[in-house]
Design a protein around this motif. Structure first.
Motif, PDB file in Angstrom:
ATOM      1  N   ALA A  51       0.844  -1.203   0.000  1.00  0.00           N
ATOM      2  CA  ALA A  51       0.000   0.000   0.000  1.00  0.00           C
ATOM      3  C   ALA A  51       0.878   1.251   0.000  1.00  0.00           C
ATOM      4  CB  ALA A  51      -0.914  -0.013   1.217  1.00  0.00           C
ATOM      5  N   GLY A  73      -5.667  -7.692  -4.780  1.00  0.00           N
ATOM      6  CA  GLY A  73      -5.643  -6.317  -4.306  1.00  0.00           C
ATOM      7  C   GLY A  73      -6.171  -5.362  -5.358  1.00  0.00           C
ATOM      8  N   GLU A  74      -5.766  -4.116  -5.208  1.00  0.00           N
ATOM      9  CA  GLU A  74      -6.193  -3.083  -6.146  1.00  0.00           C
ATOM     10  C   GLU A  74      -4.990  -2.329  -6.668  1.00  0.00           C
ATOM     11  OE1 GLU A  74      -8.797  -0.545  -3.860  1.00  0.00           O
ATOM     12  OE2 GLU A  74     -10.550  -1.709  -4.483  1.00  0.00           O
ATOM     13  N   LEU A  75      -5.029  -2.014  -7.951  1.00  0.00           N
ATOM     14  CA  LEU A  75      -4.045  -1.135  -8.565  1.00  0.00           C
ATOM     15  C   LEU A  75      -4.752   0.100  -9.079  1.00  0.00           C
ATOM     16  CD1 LEU A  75      -1.608  -3.240 -10.806  1.00  0.00           C
ATOM     17  CD2 LEU A  75      -1.096  -2.032  -8.689  1.00  0.00           C
ATOM     18  N   THR A  85      -9.031   2.960 -10.437  1.00  0.00           N
ATOM     19  CA  THR A  85      -8.640   1.905  -9.508  1.00  0.00           C
ATOM     20  C   THR A  85      -9.394   0.640  -9.876  1.00  0.00           C
ATOM     21  OG1 THR A  85      -8.149   3.496  -7.765  1.00  0.00           O
ATOM     22  CG2 THR A  85      -8.538   1.216  -7.078  1.00  0.00           C
ATOM     23  N   ARG A 103       0.127   2.504  -9.474  1.00  0.00           N
ATOM     24  CA  ARG A 103       0.480   2.664  -8.071  1.00  0.00           C
ATOM     25  C   ARG A 103      -0.515   1.893  -7.238  1.00  0.00           C
ATOM     26  NH1 ARG A 103      -2.319   7.224  -5.478  1.00  0.00           N
ATOM     27  NH2 ARG A 103      -3.834   8.068  -6.944  1.00  0.00           N
ATOM     28  N   ASN A 104      -0.170   1.690  -5.979  1.00  0.00           N
ATOM     29  CA  ASN A 104      -1.077   1.023  -5.066  1.00  0.00           C
ATOM     30  C   ASN A 104      -1.619   2.073  -4.112  1.00  0.00           C
ATOM     31  OD1 ASN A 104      -2.417  -0.449  -3.153  1.00  0.00           O
ATOM     32  ND2 ASN A 104      -0.830  -1.977  -2.868  1.00  0.00           N
ATOM     33  N   THR A 109      -1.755  -5.235   0.050  1.00  0.00           N
ATOM     34  CA  THR A 109      -0.773  -5.580  -0.980  1.00  0.00           C
ATOM     35  C   THR A 109      -1.475  -5.826  -2.315  1.00  0.00           C
ATOM     36  OG1 THR A 109       0.628  -6.598   0.693  1.00  0.00           O
ATOM     37  CG2 THR A 109       1.029  -7.244  -1.586  1.00  0.00           C
ATOM     38  N   ALA A 110      -0.864  -5.378  -3.386  1.00  0.00           N
ATOM     39  CA  ALA A 110      -1.368  -5.646  -4.736  1.00  0.00           C
ATOM     40  C   ALA A 110      -0.374  -6.556  -5.437  1.00  0.00           C
ATOM     41  CB  ALA A 110      -1.539  -4.355  -5.519  1.00  0.00           C
TER      42      ALA A 110
END
Length: 155
Positions: A51, A73-75, A85, A103-104, A109-110
């Motif tokens: 993150a 996760g998400e980016l 996102t 970016r995160n 965690t991505a």
């Protein structure tokens, strides 16, 4: 085999632990295949970022395409028009000449995959990693110098 004959290509099976780990500016790049494995056709990596980590500010490649596929996760992806996102299953195709970045911005965690075609940009990550290991500080100027070697410009 006759001396001048070239052996037929063979499939290459990689185990989960097979690859080259290159940690650059908080992003763990685990290259499962590099140009050395594919005759320069493409490189394939799994990357992880915690993150708050910026993987790459918006930039443009002149000589290769990149494809990002989110696993966990998400980016937050820069897609040329702004940021969006996304979560698992989303795919961003960044062909040469198109601005992109990632970016995160999330809280966890991505993890994602990235395919480079043709291969070669893995050298950028090797160069940055080697410079940092030799004591260089990761600055915008340092990254710009290395990107220029690989025909990449900030956007």
């Amino acid at each position: 085999m006759i001396e001048h004959e070239v052996p037929a290509p063979r499939p290459l099976l990689r185990r989960p632990e097979d690859g080259e780990l290159i940690d650059v500016a908080g992003v763990a790049h685990f290259f499962r295949l590099t140009g050395e494995h594919t005759g320069g056709r493409f490189a394939f990596e799994e990357f992880t970022l915690e993150a708050g980590i910026v993987g790459a500010r918006p930039h443009v490649h002149a000589e290769h395409d990149e494809y990002f596929y989110v696993l966990e996760g998400e980016l937050t992806l820069h897609n040329g028009d702004g940021e969006v996102t996304v979560g698992p299953g989303h795919l961003l195709s960044a062909v040469r000449g198109t601005p992109h970045g990632f970016r995160n911005a999330g809280t966890g965690t991505a993890r994602a995959l990235c395919l480079y075609t043709p291969a070669g940009y893995e050298g950028y990550f090797r160069d940055v990693h080697a410079a940092v290991a030799a004591g260089a500080e990761v600055t915008d100027e340092l990254l710009a110098e290395f990107r220029a070697r690989y025909r990449t410009a900030s956007h």
